[in-house]
Design an enzyme around this catalytic site. Structure first.
Site, PDB file in Angstrom:
ATOM      1  N   CYS A 126     -20.410  -2.757  29.050  1.00  0.00           N
ATOM      2  CA  CYS A 126     -21.638  -4.017  28.775  1.00  0.00           C
ATOM      3  C   CYS A 126     -20.884  -3.937  26.933  1.00  0.00           C
ATOM      4  O   CYS A 126     -20.198  -3.253  26.669  1.00  0.00           O
ATOM      5  CB  CYS A 126     -22.805  -3.608  28.927  1.00  0.00           C
ATOM      6  SG  CYS A 126     -23.362  -2.130  28.188  1.00  0.00           S
ATOM      7  N   CYS A 202     -22.722  -7.262  31.742  1.00  0.00           N
ATOM      8  CA  CYS A 202     -23.393  -8.275  30.848  1.00  0.00           C
ATOM      9  C   CYS A 202     -22.613  -9.286  30.542  1.00  0.00           C
ATOM     10  O   CYS A 202     -21.318  -9.163  30.850  1.00  0.00           O
ATOM     11  CB  CYS A 202     -23.872  -7.516  29.469  1.00  0.00           C
ATOM     12  SG  CYS A 202     -22.408  -7.039  28.402  1.00  0.00           S
ATOM     13  N   CYS A 210     -10.358  -8.198  27.588  1.00  0.00           N
ATOM     14  CA  CYS A 210     -10.518  -6.780  27.803  1.00  0.00           C
ATOM     15  C   CYS A 210      -9.045  -5.912  27.500  1.00  0.00           C
ATOM     16  O   CYS A 210      -8.139  -6.726  27.395  1.00  0.00           O
ATOM     17  CB  CYS A 210     -10.787  -6.241  29.295  1.00  0.00           C
ATOM     18  SG  CYS A 210     -12.417  -6.819  29.568  1.00  0.00           S
TER      19      CYS A 210
END
Length: 284
Positions: A126, A202, A210
């Site tokens: 998250c 989230c 990422c």
């Protein structure tokens, strides 16, 4: 464990209903099960179950506690492990091979040699790594023990775990000493453990670019409400944290019930995506 304690424990388990009840309690883990839910699961009358539970309690194999109007029973893990140790403590002495107590895998009549299940590594992400991902890490390490190892991180970690998250986890009988808020960079370097699954919990983290994860893990989005944004009385905040925890725990139970090794990659991905929308109220 003494001989008398071992005899009492084995005697308590030497009955079908008591053995079934104890196995259910072991499966329930540290949270335990309410007596009513246990009676329903075993399909036995409440007064009959109460009689058998008293035997388990006397043998140290179950511990009762009151929660509101319910009596919740937890398996006596210390006594269970003590019994296992008592039964095996003299095995493989006098020069006998270890294989006597720990035999090698034997061929299955339906196929190849059976081996120990592999341990899958799961990373929950998250933004702040202060609440949702921490709770998910805790829940998976409980419900997936022996099959899954859970980790958590944040794209922009706050540097501290939310106090309400820690309070809730402690109330749920988790050891919170090792939880910390950390960056996802810890799991993207050359020395990081290979990851099998990465789940974002989230929406912010799901939309960010990422890092390149080691191990080419499968990914899915399991977004839930951010309880850390709550501003109000502590008990109301804890109710919100508990609701979010239960939503994550429900998905994690669905995940741990999958036969991961038996699914092809596309089928597994479809299951992971579907789990990301599951809620406790959707359960049959």
């Amino acid at each position: 464990m003494t001989l008398d304690e071992a005899v009492k424990a084995l005697g308590a388990l030497a009955q079908e209903t008591r053995l079934a009840a104890f196995r259910r309690l072991v499966q329930a883990g540290p949270d335990g099960m309410a007596a009513g839910a246990l009676a329903a699961a075993l399909d036995v009358p409440a007064n009959t179950l109460s009689f058998h539970l008293s035997h388990l309690v006397q043998a140290g194999l179950a511990t009762p506690r009151r929660e509101g109007r319910s009596i919740v029973y937890t398996a006596g893990f210390t006594r269970m492990n003590g019994l296992l140790g008592f039964l095996t403590e003299n095995c493989c002495g006098d020069g006998r091979p270890v294989s006597v107590c720990c035999p090698p895998p034997t061929p299955s009549p339906d196929g190849p040699v059976m081996t120990e299940p592999r341990l899958y590594t799961v990373l929950f992400l998250c933004t702040g790594n202060s609440a949702r991902s921490i709770m998910a890490e805790a829940a998976l390490n409980r419900w997936g023990a022996g099959r899954f190892r859970a980790l958590s991180a944040g794209s922009h970690p706050t540097g501290r775990v939310n106090p309400l998250a820690l309070t809730l986890l402690e109330r749920l009988h988790y050891d919170t000493a090792g939880f910390r808020s950390k960056s996802w960079d810890e799991f993207a370097g050359p020395d990081a453990p290979p990851l099998d699954f990465v789940f974002t919990v989230c929406d912010n983290a799901a939309g960010e670019v990422c890092p390149v994860w080691p191990g080419q893990p499968m990914t899915a989005h399991w977004g839930v409400e951010d309880p850390a944004a709550f501003d109000g009385p502590e008990e109301q905040g804890l109710k919100l944290f508990r609701r979010v925890y239960l939503e994550l725990e429900h998905r994690i139970k669905l995940f741990t019930s999958l036969r991961v090794e038996a699914l092809d990659r596309l089928s597994l991905q479809n299951r992971l995506t579907a789990i990301g929308t599951a809620r406790p109220e959707d359960a049959p």
